[in-house]
Write an enzyme that holds these catalytic residues in place. Structure first.
Site, PDB file in Angstrom:
ATOM      1  CG  HIS A 214      -1.922  -1.012   1.342  1.00  0.00           C
ATOM      2  ND1 HIS A 214      -2.442  -1.808   2.472  1.00  0.00           N
ATOM      3  CD2 HIS A 214      -2.912  -1.286   0.210  1.00  0.00           C
ATOM      4  CE1 HIS A 214      -3.306  -2.505   2.171  1.00  0.00           C
ATOM      5  NE2 HIS A 214      -3.896  -2.091   0.926  1.00  0.00           N
TER       6      HIS A 214
ATOM      7  CB  CYS B   4      -3.626  -1.736   8.723  1.00  0.00           C
ATOM      8  SG  CYS B   4      -2.183  -1.639   8.163  1.00  0.00           S
TER       9      CYS B   4
HETATM   10  C1  CIR Z   1      -3.721  -7.535   3.293  1.00  0.00           C
HETATM   11  O1  CIR Z   1      -3.010  -8.114   2.330  1.00  0.00           O
HETATM   12  O2  CIR Z   1      -4.936  -7.038   2.773  1.00  0.00           O
HETATM   13  C2  CIR Z   1      -3.593  -7.744   4.687  1.00  0.00           C
HETATM   14  N1  CIR Z   1      -3.028  -8.904   4.990  1.00  0.00           N
HETATM   15  C3  CIR Z   1      -2.760  -6.478   5.087  1.00  0.00           C
HETATM   16  C4  CIR Z   1      -3.581  -5.183   5.084  1.00  0.00           C
HETATM   17  C5  CIR Z   1      -2.734  -4.166   5.629  1.00  0.00           C
HETATM   18  N2  CIR Z   1      -3.422  -3.005   5.542  1.00  0.00           N
HETATM   19  C6  CIR Z   1      -2.955  -1.662   5.374  1.00  0.00           C
HETATM   20  O3  CIR Z   1      -1.736  -1.550   5.078  1.00  0.00           O
HETATM   21  N3  CIR Z   1      -3.703  -0.806   5.335  1.00  0.00           N
END
Ligand code: CIR
Length: 261
Positions: A169, A256
């Site tokens: 991200h 997150c």
């Molecule tokens: C994913 O790959 O979507 C989750 N395992 C991790 C999401 C992390 N979210 C973020 O950086 N906003």
């Protein structure tokens, strides 16, 4: 402590406890599954730190059907004008926006829906003066156009940038430190995305600490990265180091695990 701005003044947040199914969460590299009970402990400490920083947290129950649902930042965007339910870009996460709808309806008078394309909230950085979306494998041009139309209704524009290759991200690689300053990895800083800001770069080998969050008067920081922490401390920031080893196994960081507004 350098000057705080409205973009990181928060009174409320939404967070969700990690589900037992977190062991099946998405990860780019498998360093083992998270330990659910340790994840629960670390998540509780994160929520407590938000509360200590002056934020009232709505804590949602786990969503077993969605292994990554602890990462509540991705299905929504919260702005002073209202909330937007996004369309997460990973197939296993597409239904997560629905799980956030009632919490957002309770908190916001206005809730809009992204109509087409995909966007993960982790790709959106809101600064004092603008909303920036980093295109990524999760966030598409079509989603960017749809988000731009909603923001235009609110009198705001959207700046579209690029997320570095191989980075999950946009905000995996950057965070707001204060009204003028951004913490960024050297690879994202080199893209020129922040030429209008003061930039503090993460130390070599400490890229993962770029996903910090400014909460009112404090910076929440992953506690594994001493050199960057030392530089921020010397620059006058008040740091809250947190152990997020279990979220990190799923490529998750500090931003997150909450929606802040
Ligand atoms: C994913 O790959 O979507 C989750 N395992 C991790 C999401 C992390 N979210 C973020 O950086 N906003």
């Amino acid at each position: 402590m350098p000057r705080a701005g409205q973009s990181h003044r928060f009174t409320r947040a939404i967070s969700r406890k990690p589900a037992r199914s977190c062991v099946d969460g998405i990860r780019a590299v498998d360093r083992g599954a998270p330990d659910h009970s340790l994840f629960q402990e670390q998540h509780a400490a994160y929520v407590a730190a938000l509360e200590t920083a002056g934020v009232s947290v709505t804590l949602l129950e786990p969503e077993e059907a969605f292994p990554d649902s602890v990462f509540v930042e991705d299905p929504a965007l919260c702005l002073p004008e209202g909330a937007i339910l996004l369309r997460p870009g990973a197939a296993s996460r597409a239904g997560e926006a629905t799980t956030m709808a009632s919490a957002l309806d309770n908190a916001f008078e206005t809730v809009r829906h992204l109509e087409v394309g995909t966007i993960d909230g982790g790709d959106i950085l809101t600064t004092e003066t603008e909303v920036i979306l980093g295109l990524s494998e999760r966030s598409s041009h079509e989603g960017a156009d749809a988000l731009g139309r909603i923001l235009a209704d609110w009198g705001q524009s959207l700046r579209v940038a690029d997320t570095p290759d191989g980075v999950l991200h946009f905000k995996s690689d950057c965070a707001i430190l204060d009204a003028e300053t951004i913490l960024a990895t050297p690879r994202l800083a080199a893209s020129g995305a922040f030429s209008d800001y003061r930039v503090i770069e993460t130390a070599a080998g400490e890229e993962a600490t770029a996903n910090a969050i400014r909460i009112n008067d404090h910076i929440f920081l992953d506690d594994r990265f001493p050199q960057t922490a030392d530089a921020l401390d010397k620059a006058g920031y008040a740091l809250v180091p947190l152990n997020i080893s279990e979220a990190a196994k799923l490529d998750g960081g500090l931003s997150c695990m909450s929606l802040r507004f």
